[in-house]
Enzyme design. Structure first.
Site, PDB file in Angstrom:
ATOM      1  N   GLY A   1       0.763  -1.243   0.000  1.00 39.04           N
ATOM      2  CA  GLY A   1       0.000   0.000   0.000  1.00 39.04           C
ATOM      3  C   GLY A   1       0.790   1.286   0.000  1.00 39.04           C
TER       4      GLY A   1
ATOM      5  CD  GLU B   1       0.396  -9.277   1.549  1.00 37.31           C
ATOM      6  OE1 GLU B   1      -0.489  -8.477   1.177  1.00 37.31           O
ATOM      7  OE2 GLU B   1       0.142 -10.365   2.050  1.00 37.31           O
ATOM      8  N   PRO B   2       4.678  -5.267  -0.675  1.00 40.91           N
ATOM      9  CG  PRO B   2       6.930  -4.677  -0.942  1.00 40.91           C
ATOM     10  CD  PRO B   2       6.028  -5.641  -0.215  1.00 40.91           C
ATOM     11  N   GLY B   3       3.824  -3.555  -3.696  1.00 38.77           N
ATOM     12  CA  GLY B   3       3.665  -3.713  -5.142  1.00 38.77           C
ATOM     13  C   GLY B   3       4.072  -2.426  -5.844  1.00 38.77           C
TER      14      GLY B   3
ATOM     15  NE  ARG C   1      -2.542   3.534 -11.264  1.00 36.08           N
ATOM     16  CZ  ARG C   1      -2.295   4.807 -11.004  1.00 36.08           C
ATOM     17  NH1 ARG C   1      -1.706   5.575 -11.901  1.00 36.08           N
ATOM     18  NH2 ARG C   1      -2.612   5.312  -9.847  1.00 36.08           N
TER      19      ARG C   1
ATOM     20  CE1 TYR D   1      -8.730   1.990  -9.439  1.00 33.59           C
ATOM     21  CE2 TYR D   1      -6.514   2.278 -10.282  1.00 33.59           C
ATOM     22  CZ  TYR D   1      -7.499   1.460  -9.786  1.00 33.59           C
ATOM     23  OH  TYR D   1      -7.245   0.125  -9.628  1.00 33.59           O
TER      24      TYR D   1
ATOM     25  CB  CYS E   1     -15.166   3.602 -29.941  1.00 35.43           C
ATOM     26  SG  CYS E   1     -14.289   3.347 -31.481  1.00 35.43           S
ATOM     27  CD  GLU E   2     -16.130   2.759 -23.962  1.00 33.38           C
ATOM     28  OE1 GLU E   2     -16.815   3.529 -23.254  1.00 33.38           O
ATOM     29  OE2 GLU E   2     -16.507   1.634 -24.304  1.00 33.38           O
TER      30      GLU E   2
ATOM     31  CE1 TYR F   1      -2.106  -3.336  -8.562  1.00 37.13           C
ATOM     32  CE2 TYR F   1      -0.778  -1.450  -7.893  1.00 37.13           C
ATOM     33  CZ  TYR F   1      -1.347  -2.673  -7.602  1.00 37.13           C
ATOM     34  OH  TYR F   1      -1.145  -3.234  -6.371  1.00 37.13           O
TER      35      TYR F   1
HETATM   36  C1  LIG Z   1      -2.897  -5.079  -4.083  1.00 41.39           C
HETATM   37  C2  LIG Z   1      -2.398  -5.714  -2.857  1.00 41.39           C
HETATM   38  C3  LIG Z   1      -1.098  -5.441  -2.392  1.00 41.39           C
HETATM   39  C4  LIG Z   1      -0.167  -4.458  -3.059  1.00 41.39           C
HETATM   40  O1  LIG Z   1      -0.607  -3.152  -2.966  1.00 41.39           O
HETATM   41  P1  LIG Z   1       0.339  -1.944  -3.425  1.00 41.39           P
HETATM   42  O2  LIG Z   1      -0.477  -0.745  -3.178  1.00 41.39           O
HETATM   43  O3  LIG Z   1       0.629  -2.148  -4.870  1.00 41.39           O
HETATM   44  O4  LIG Z   1       1.570  -1.989  -2.597  1.00 41.39           O
HETATM   45  C5  LIG Z   1      -0.672  -6.119  -1.262  1.00 41.39           C
HETATM   46  N1  LIG Z   1      -1.467  -7.009  -0.627  1.00 41.39           N
HETATM   47  C6  LIG Z   1      -2.714  -7.292  -1.047  1.00 41.39           C
HETATM   48  C7  LIG Z   1      -3.527  -8.276  -0.301  1.00 41.39           C
HETATM   49  C8  LIG Z   1      -3.226  -6.649  -2.168  1.00 41.39           C
HETATM   50  O5  LIG Z   1      -4.471  -6.918  -2.564  1.00 41.39           O
END
Ligand SMILES: *Cc1c(COP(=O)(O)O)cnc(C)c1O
Length: 418
Positions: free
Chosen positions: A239, A273-275, A312, A316, A342-343, A371
């Site tokens: 997050g 769990e960084p993304g 995105r 959003y 076409c949107e 994403y």
């Molecule tokens: C999407 C998600 C993440 C990663 O979120 P980021 O905002 O990209 O860091 C981690 N854990 C879970 C369960 C998620 O659904």
């Protein structure tokens, strides 16, 4: 920091001119810097180096197997949300015992797949899922290692579509109710309670909501231990936000410091769990200007990338910076950058001041590594684009551009229509 910088007027990815890559692979394409990916991952590892921890990269942010492989090679685990992501993790040679599996709608086959490997831990999101996992594990004569994903009801102060830790969200189990579910889990013969997990949202730009969530979960851990449950893992999700425009998110170091302070007396392995924070600014989407239009109220730059490639902005209303691949001293104008779909919601950027674009110009849509491709689709029967990885002066295509045959793979005209 990232490795997309100008040398003179030419945008480079590490040491390679972006324009040259466009000439060989065509446009549009996603472009990633290995150095940025690795240094972002390392920054996270270093930030938490003082505590026992496991970084499980969130595969949904960018699930290309070459990208997953980069973090696996650095010792990382993977956070998956589907059987497909589990499969990708295996293709990237991830260790199953570093995989955590989240998601509100796990299906039986997916649960079996994860138990066969077997993975480190299921993050369970409902009582029914708990009961199903116990039943499947029993059938397979194994024990499922589990955490419950609790919903700590904190406001992450982010976009409602990416906030997940409020009572009204579909994710997790209410904190109060989770105690009952944990007690139930503790009586089930085929699950082993080993952790607590949460994930409160995405693109958070403050540390405060994370700290609040951890404080609430810490209390739960103490209660569970008091009842004899052996909680070894605390998974605090992902997050952490990035700078798309003017945001000033905390550095992973400050995020880590705040969390570690809260967790001092809790002797747990921390799972992160960084993304987005790892891959977001490590990738750009390169697109070519097809046409320009001067309207009465607005100017438009029509490019060859669209909402199906990067959703995105449409989904959003997100801001993605747009930069020319070749800088010029042409006069500036204000225009919307739009795609061919076409949107009316098909735009990548609105009301941007840019040097006046011309047909054939290349533009880089910045901060597109998270994403981006992973949310892309074939809408309007547009083949999905190529993905390219740069390592210093070397260029690797890590996903080929789809062709028309890819578009209809699996489609069948029944005999009676022939
Ligand atoms: C999407 C998600 C993440 C990663 O979120 P980021 O905002 O990209 O860091 C981690 N854990 C879970 C369960 C998620 O659904």
């Amino acid at each position: 920091m990232h490795d997309f910088q100008y040398r003179g007027d030419e945008l480079l990815c590490e040491e390679v001119p972006v324009r040259g890559i466009a000439e060989t692979v065509g446009t549009p394409f996603y472009l990633y810097s290995l150095n940025t990916l690795e240094s972002h991952f390392r920054a996270f590892q270093n930030a938490f180096s003082k505590v026992d921890h496991l970084i499980c990269f969130s595969a949904k942010a960018n699930s290309n197997i070459a990208i997953l492989r980069i973090f696996v090679r650095m010792g990382g685990g993977v956070d998956v949300v589907s059987g497909g992501e589990l499969f990708r993790s295996m293709k990237a040679s991830a260790s199953p015992d570093k995989i955590v599996y989240s998601g509100v709608g796990k299906r039986e086959e997916e649960i079996e797949y994860a138990l066969e490997l077997p993975i480190l831990m299921f993050n369970i999101e409902s009582t029914q899922e708990l009961i199903l996992i116990d039943r499947i594990a029993g059938r397979m004569r194994t024990k499922a290692p589990i955490a419950l994903r609790v919903n700590p009801d904190v406001d992450p102060k982010t976009h409602p579509y990416i906030s997940t830790g409020l009572k009204k969200n579909k994710f997790g189990i209410n904190l109060q109710k989770s105690l009952d579910d944990y007690r139930l889990a503790n009586t089930l013969p085929n699950v082993k309670v080993i952790g607590v997990s949460c994930h409160i949202g995405s693109q958070l730009t403050e540390v405060r909501p994370f700290v609040e969530a951890v404080q609430r979960i810490k209390e739960l851990v103490l209660k569970l231990r008091a009842e004899g449950m052996n909680i070894q893992y605390m998974d605090i999700g992902g997050g952490l936000g990035i700078t798309y425009n003017q945001e000033e998110p905390p550095h992973p170091r400050d995020y880590a410091r705040a969390l570690m302070k809260e967790l001092k007396e809790i002797d747990c392995t921390l799972i992160l769990e960084p993304g987005r924070v790892i891959v977001g600014n490590a990738g750009v989407l390169v697109t070519k200007v097809l046409y320009t239009k001067e309207g009465d109220e607005k100017n438009f730059i029509v490019v060859d990338a669209a909402m199906n490639d990067l959703i995105r902005p449409s989904l959003y209303g997100s801001y993605q910076r747009v930069q020319p691949v070749h800088r010029s001293d042409r006069p500036e104008w204000t225009a919307d950058v739009v795609g061919p779909i076409c949107e009316s919601s098909d735009f990548l950027a609105k009301d941007r001041k840019l040097p006046k674009a011309e047909q054939g110009d290349l533009l880089a849509v910045m901060s597109a590594g998270a994403y981006g491709f992973s949310m892309s689709s074939n809408y309007n029967s547009r083949p999905r684009v190529a993905e390219v990885l740069v390592d210093k002066d070397k260029v690797f295509v890590i996903r080929q551009r789809e062709d028309y045959d890819d578009l209809i793979r699996g489609e069948i005209i029944p005999d009676f229509l022939k």
